[in-house]
Scaffold this motif. Structure first.
Motif, mmCIF file in Angstrom:
data_model
loop_
_atom_site.group_PDB
_atom_site.id
_atom_site.type_symbol
_atom_site.label_atom_id
_atom_site.label_comp_id
_atom_site.label_asym_id
_atom_site.label_seq_id
_atom_site.Cartn_x
_atom_site.Cartn_y
_atom_site.Cartn_z
ATOM 1 N N PRO A 171 55.210 57.499 38.794
ATOM 2 C CA PRO A 171 55.742 58.190 37.609
ATOM 3 C C PRO A 171 54.980 57.872 36.319
ATOM 4 C CG PRO A 171 57.196 56.412 38.255
ATOM 5 C CD PRO A 171 56.138 56.512 39.320
ATOM 6 N N THR A 172 54.181 56.808 36.317
ATOM 7 C CA THR A 172 53.411 56.482 35.111
ATOM 8 C C THR A 172 52.071 57.213 35.073
ATOM 9 O OG1 THR A 172 52.400 54.545 36.149
ATOM 10 C CG2 THR A 172 54.469 54.200 34.938
ATOM 11 N N ARG A 173 51.699 57.866 36.162
ATOM 12 C CA ARG A 173 50.441 58.610 36.207
ATOM 13 C C ARG A 173 50.625 59.935 35.483
ATOM 14 N NH1 ARG A 173 45.625 58.953 39.399
ATOM 15 N NH2 ARG A 173 46.229 57.034 40.444
ATOM 16 N N ILE A 174 49.815 60.156 34.474
ATOM 17 C CA ILE A 174 49.889 61.381 33.671
ATOM 18 C C ILE A 174 48.636 62.215 33.948
ATOM 19 C CG2 ILE A 174 50.124 62.340 31.349
ATOM 20 C CD1 ILE A 174 52.479 60.576 32.172
ATOM 21 N N PRO A 175 48.796 63.415 34.483
ATOM 22 C CA PRO A 175 47.632 64.275 34.742
ATOM 23 C C PRO A 175 46.957 64.703 33.440
ATOM 24 C CG PRO A 175 49.599 65.090 35.862
ATOM 25 C CD PRO A 175 50.037 64.021 34.929
ATOM 26 N N HIS A 176 45.716 65.133 33.563
ATOM 27 C CA HIS A 176 45.019 65.701 32.405
ATOM 28 C C HIS A 176 45.814 66.908 31.903
ATOM 29 C CE1 HIS A 176 41.457 63.228 32.766
ATOM 30 N NE2 HIS A 176 41.418 63.500 34.060
ATOM 31 N N ALA A 177 45.675 67.192 30.636
ATOM 32 C CA ALA A 177 46.465 68.264 30.002
ATOM 33 C C ALA A 177 46.328 69.595 30.738
ATOM 34 C CB ALA A 177 46.063 68.414 28.546
ATOM 35 N N ARG A 178 45.115 69.980 31.094
ATOM 36 C CA ARG A 178 44.926 71.291 31.755
ATOM 37 C C ARG A 178 45.656 71.347 33.094
ATOM 38 N NH1 ARG A 178 39.991 68.719 32.439
ATOM 39 N NH2 ARG A 178 39.280 68.547 34.597
ATOM 40 N N HIS A 179 45.736 70.197 33.782
ATOM 41 C CA HIS A 179 46.439 70.166 35.059
ATOM 42 C C HIS A 179 47.958 70.167 34.850
ATOM 43 C CE1 HIS A 179 42.512 68.230 36.539
ATOM 44 N NE2 HIS A 179 42.500 69.521 36.826
#
Length: 111
Positions: A37-45
């Motif tokens: 849950p702490t993994r944040i995808p790149h904005a475009r994804h």
């Protein structure tokens, strides 16, 4: 586990492989988004996932949205959104339901 993402995928009847294809990423990447849950995808994804799932970014990755906004008690302006539709619907709902006396809806358009 990112329960919000898992729930959104279930509601959209979308598998990890289908979401990966919609976001143009590897299937393992989507698995990592769900597992951590702490993994944040790149904005475009994030945007592609939100569009594919019909969800708001603030619902699926609230920390990503919070980190992009300058907030705090020392700020006169609490939050800024580039356009009305960028504000989460939960925020609008909260503002409307918590109003005690008067609601004024006004707009300014600069064409």
């Amino acid at each position: 586990m990112n329960h919000a993402l898992r729930r959104a995928m279930a509601n959209a009847k979308m598998t990890e492989a289908q979401l990966a294809e919609a976001c143009d990423v590897d299937g393992k990447t989507v698995s990592r988004w769900i597992a951590n849950p702490t993994r944040i995808p790149h904005a475009r994804h994030r945007w592609a996932a939100c569009e594919a799932l019909g969800e708001e970014e603030a619902t699926l990755w609230p920390t990503a949205v919070r980190s992009a906004l300058k907030t705090g008690p020392d700020r006169e302006v609490i939050q800024v959104f580039p356009y009305r539709s960028a504000a989460p619907s939960a925020l609008w709902r909260s503002l409307i339901t918590k109003a005690q006396r008067e609601l004024t809806f006004a707009g300014y358009t600069n064409y």
